[in-house]
Design an enzyme around this catalytic site. Structure first.
Site, short mmCIF file in Angstrom:
data_model
loop_
_atom_site.label_atom_id
_atom_site.label_comp_id
_atom_site.label_asym_id
_atom_site.label_seq_id
_atom_site.Cartn_x
_atom_site.Cartn_y
_atom_site.Cartn_z
N GLU A 151 -4.63 -10.17 0.37
CA GLU A 151 -5.42 -10.02 1.59
C GLU A 151 -6.87 -10.30 1.26
OE1 GLU A 151 -4.85 -6.23 3.53
OE2 GLU A 151 -2.66 -6.29 3.24
N GLU A 209 0.81 -1.21 0.00
CA GLU A 209 0.00 0.00 0.00
C GLU A 209 0.85 1.27 0.00
OE1 GLU A 209 -4.14 -1.49 1.94
OE2 GLU A 209 -2.49 -1.20 3.34
#
Length: 1017
Positions: A524, A447
């Site tokens: 994820e 991220e």
């Protein structure tokens, strides 16, 4: 050189001073025997400096005596602090949790002037000093300066990767004094925003390595198979010191039983030696069969052994082939978890035995892969992964997520001024971990947007190691967003597509795109926050249907709750905000498959079943067993079947599954005729381990399936006689009783007031209509990224939590010997004009049975869904035993019941709850046809119905809903019993998709029946 005040921590472009280049993680031994122990305490020149250090805590870097680093400095007034540890976990400063947001102004590279600084001193004694000595810090958060015996050594950044310094010229025989200055914030903190507690200090091992100048500096071991994946090339590159030239290196390979496979001696005429040799038909390494060989490098001088360096190796080959990630030529399926390093008392200073405990628990729950989110783990963790068998995505210590809050997520990633910072982090990780067979993918971080610096990282990594694949989700999401999830371009920085929390609809769409040359992995998914996530089965069904969907990694492994104690000495686990920190992200750090004390949550059991490696299917009298392993047969498992009816075993037998190879099936004829089974029964098929494994005892349950056959529930036997019912009225109270029971009905409230059997009080209040549950994290949180709105907000907007009941009519009639009480009412929230016209009919029979028929006709416009539809009552606290026929033994919900099976179960009344760190709805049992609540003497009552739900707790739904910590749950004098017709699913909207349509409880008219009956076991 003397440096008192260093400001390197303020500089973006200063990553280190005098730090040695990173290399493979290894130790040197004096002989083969000690080398093959792999015990570093037996290695040459190893001195562990863990333990008590003198410590001073300052508010900022200059808040310490100027001469603290000098050898003669008197540190007697300083405190003592254990290393490794985080100083916040020892009472210096406070832990601070944020998910995305930086806890300081976003203005890189500038950091707060309020910068807590820990200064450490350690005096140690050496009786002997070798020619070359280094000191190694395995992890220091976030940056530090180092002195030895009053002289400046150097500086390092990168909290979760090692820093090594040459101290040969300053180390002396006798007493030596180290001084270390650790800064909580540095310019590099902008790269370490990784959804976790901000914790500081020397939190991993510190040790000296001292040896002669002759020896090994580094090595790289690669295994490359031929086209048939039979024979393998062992490719070695060995770097030695200049002083080693002219010596010999003996290279030996031993199998798992220490039998010699290969030996060759090479004269060293330069500092780098390359060697290739063919190993015929080695046993291959995989997560399912982690066979390890032992490679020994022995440096010799005229036959004298100078050092022996051991390395476990696994013969395995990772490649992108046919559009798939393959290991040893076979498609693999990641059944993974994201694992932060965390311990409730030590933070990221996780002891070795706890690391091993985690991996054993993962293996016991069929997990085969770990993503080291979002930084490299302790180096010893990888040794364990090699041995136990896990596929590892090794992730660079890099995340800049906070820049998304200023709408500039790419700011650092696409800024060339930060490029060396990015490359430094992946370079040090790769060099340290490059010899681990478990590591099959390098990750460029998490991220951090996407930019030229990621491309530069990928270019460096591919140039250094062509034997592994690369991962980065940040590029994939750009490609998918721009193409409406119909990608036409491939990733450049990564070798496969990777997304987070993709819903099953989109994921199936991606699974069908077989023209793509790169597969898809969920780095994820299934955000395991509180009660949830729901829907594991739907994901794993897609993984098993579409080959290019190669599994995923659940977020995450453990709840990051910090062990704490209230002023009243109540133990609890703290989360964001509990230490008074600002800003914070609350309990978003409580999102694991295991609780902080490492107890498995219900979600872990659900995941275990969803990813189990054996599947059974029943058709008629034939049972088909499918082996879903990628490599191994089922010879390590023993299988059996059991036919049960109402908890009793009717028949059972064994199945010989030994010969079922990977990805193949075998059909067995059962020695019974299923069609002749008339009463509802369950055929259970189980697979257990035959022998004791390193990660489990023999008989460990690996996989199971259950099939319902026959129809018609077998009810518990009751012994009661009919006796005429006497009637009495007293104001609003109606008394119905005989020699066996007494029912008191409140005609004003329109519900049962009390219910007694043989004089014992069973029901103290209720049952009453109920539509509300204590909100779960997944009810309470929504995300624009996943088009989810918090159900809690919608339900409260429509007043579901404040339903009122207006009694319209109560009638009492006699039907033969039965009394019929009918209550008509309107159930609706204040302010609004929607709700249900309710009719509840009680049929009271002479034997004490109360049949309840519940009907609700919806009117007006309410929310699209409801939390639940059911009845709520209070029952006597002395009813301490619960037995039911339904799903169990653990809790279950519409989209979380894969781990439960239908049977007769018994638990103590206080064993039905799940102690989520943030209190919320829990403890429901589903598909229940009957349930009894009894005293230890066997007396009590029974509830009968069809596919009901029930939950039992010691406090009210309101208390549960309001509480923020377990210690706030005040126990009541009666049990709250919820008997529900239906419930809304759980979903995972706390960070991901909401409840699937098929698991939603639609707001519409309803009707259901149940009965209350006196019962004695």
């Amino acid at each position: 050189m003397v440096i008192i005040i260093s400001t390197n921590y303020l500089k973006q472009d200063c990553l280190e001073v005098n730090r040695q280049p990173e290399h493979a993680y290894f130790f040197s031994y004096k002989d083969k025997e000690s080398a093959l122990s792999y015990d570093r305490s037996y290695s040459q020149g190893f001195t562990l400096l863990n333990g008590a250090w003198k410590f001073h805590y300052g508010r900022h870097p200059n808040d310490v005596d100027d001469d603290f680093f000098k050898k003669e400095f008197n540190d007697a007034a300083w405190e003592s602090l254990h290393v490794p540890s985080h100083w916040e976990m020892k009472g210096y400063g406070k832990p601070h949790y944020t998910n995305v947001q930086y806890p300081f102004p976003v203005d890189p590279p500038h950091i707060p002037s309020d910068n807590p600084t820990g200064t450490y001193r350690k005096t140690f004694y050496l009786s002997e000093v070798k020619e070359r000595s280094v000191i190694r810090f395995e992890g220091v958060d976030s940056a530090f300066d180092l002195w030895l015996n009053g002289e400046y050594i150097g500086y390092s950044t990168g909290s979760r990767i090692a820093a090594e310094f040459d101290i040969s010229d300053l180390l002396i025989e006798g007493h030596n004094t180290l001084a270390v200055k650790v800064y909580k914030w540095s310019a590099q903190s902008y790269l370490e925003d990784q959804d976790m507690w901000w914790l500081s200090g020397i939190f991993r091992d510190v040790y000296l390595l001292s040896k002669e100048t002759t020896g090994i500096k580094d090595y790289f071991v690669k295994t490359i198979f031929d086209k048939d994946y039979k024979d393998a090339e062992l490719n070695l590159s060995l770097d030695v010191t200049e002083e080693t030239i002219g010596k010999d290196v003996k290279i030996e390979l031993f199998d798992t039983n220490h039998n010699r496979v290969f030996e060759e001696t090479v004269s060293l005429d330069k500092e780098t030696v390359d060697l290739k040799t063919i190993v015929e038909a080695p046993v291959k390494w995989s997560a399912e069969d982690p066979t390890l060989y032992h490679l020994l490098f022995t440096i010799e001088d005229n036959g004298n052994v100078l050092e022996v360096v051991p390395q476990r190796i696994g013969f395995r080959q990772v490649e992108l082939k046919d559009g798939l990630i393959k290991v040893n030529g076979e498609r693999i399926l990641f059944k993974g978890v994201n694992r932060h390093e965390f311990h409730p008392e030590h933070g990221r200073a996780v002891p070795l035995d706890v690391m091993e405990q985690d991996l054993k628990l993962m293996k016991q729950h069929n997990i085969n892969a770990v993503r080291t989110s979002h930084y490299p783990s302790d180096p010893r963790f990888y040794d364990l992964c090699d041995e136990y068998g896990f596929y590892v995505i090794d992730e660079t210590d890099l995340e800049t997520h906070g820049f998304t809050l200023i709408n500039d997520l790419d700011q650092l990633s696409d800024n060339k001024d930060w490029q060396k910072n990015y490359i430094d982090r992946i370079q040090r990780m790769v060099e340290r971990d490059k010899n681990h067979p478990a590591v099959i993918i390098w990750s460029l971080g998490n991220e951090s947007g996407f930019g030229q610096n990621h491309l530069a990282m990928a270019e460096w990594a591919r140039g250094r190691d062509e034997t592994r694949l690369l991962h980065y989700e940040g590029e994939t999401i750009r490609i998918l967003d721009e193409s409406n999830y119909e990608p036409k371009t491939l990733n450049q920085s990564a070798d496969f597509y990777s997304t987070m929390y993709t819903d099953v609809g989109r994921l199936e769409k991606l699974g069908k795109q077989t023209h793509l040359e790169q597969p898809h992995v969920l780095c994820e998914f299934a955000h395991a926050m509180g009660n949830g996530p729901g829907g594991f089965k739907e994901y794993t069904d897609l993984f098993n249907t579409y080959p290019r969907l190669q599994g995923g990694f659940v977020w995450e492994w453990i709840d990051h709750g910090i062990k704490a104690i209230t002023e009243d000495s109540d133990l609890f686990y703290a989360y964001g905000g509990d230490f008074g920190e600002h800003p914070h992200d609350g309990n978003f750090v409580i999102d694991g498959l295991i609780f902080p004390d490492r107890t498995p949550s219900p979600a872990l059991l659900d995941y275990k079943r969803a990813i189990q490696p054996v599947k059974a299917e029943l058709e008629g009298n034939q049972l088909t067993i499918t082996n879903r392993y990628d490599f191994i047969d089922l010879s390590k498992l023993k299988a059996n079947w059991v036919l049960k009816q109402n908890g009793r075993i009717l028949d059972q037998g064994d199945l010989d599954v030994t010969g079922i190879k990977a990805q193949e099936s075998e059909t067995f004829d059962l020695p019974l005729d299923v069609s002749e089974i008339t009463k509802e029964s369950q055929l259970l098929v189980e697979c257990h381990t035959k022998n004791t494994e390193r990660w489990s005892d023999s008989g460990h349950l690996v996989a199971w399936d259950q099939f319902t056959v026959g129809k018609g529930v077998t009810w518990p036997e009751r012994h009661a006689t009919d006796e005429p019912i006497a009637v009495m009225e007293d104001g609003d109270l109606l008394f119905l009783k005989n020699g066996q029971f007494e029912l008191v009905f409140d005609t004003f409230e329109g519900k049962i007031k009390t219910y007694r059997v043989n004089g014992d009080l069973l029901i103290e209040e209720g049952p009453g209509n109920n539509f509300w549950r204590a909100m779960t994290d997944n009810d309470s949180i929504g995300h624009d990224d996943f088009n989810t709105l918090p159900n809690k907000d919608t339900w409260k907007q429509y007043g579901v939590d404040h339903f009122q009941e207006r009694i319209e009519e109560v009638s009492v009639d006699l039907d033969g010997d039965d009394f019929i009480i009918e209550v008509k009412s309107t159930l609706a929230p204040p302010v609004l004009n929607w709700g249900f016209r309710s009719t509840v009919t009680y049929t009271v029979r002479p034997n004490g049975v109360i049949k309840i028929d519940v009907k609700g006709e919806k009117f007006g416009n309410g929310p699209l869904t409801l939390p639940k539809i059911g009845l709520q009552m209070n029952i006597s606290k002395w009813l301490d035993q619960v037995t039911w026929y339904g799903n169990g033994p653990g809790e279950s919900y519409p989209d979380i019941q894969f781990a439960t099976r239908k049977d007769v179960w018994s638990l103590k009344s206080d064993e039905l709850e799940t102690p989520y760190i943030m209190p919320q709805e829990n403890g429901n049992r589903s598909a229940v046809d009957w349930v009894s609540f009894t005293h230890s003497d066997g007396t009590g009552f029974l509830i009968k119905g069809k596919d009901l739900n029930f939950s039992l707790r010691e406090y009210s739904t309101e208390t549960l809903d309001d509480a923020k910590h377990i210690y706030e749950l005040v126990k009541e004098d009666a049990w709250e019993l919820n008997v529900d017709y239906k419930l809304n699913g759980i979903g995972s909207s706390s960070c991901g998709p909401g409840v699937l349509d098929k698991y939603k409880l639609t707001n519409e008219s309803y009707q259901y029946q149940l009965s209350l009956e006196p019962y004695t076991r």
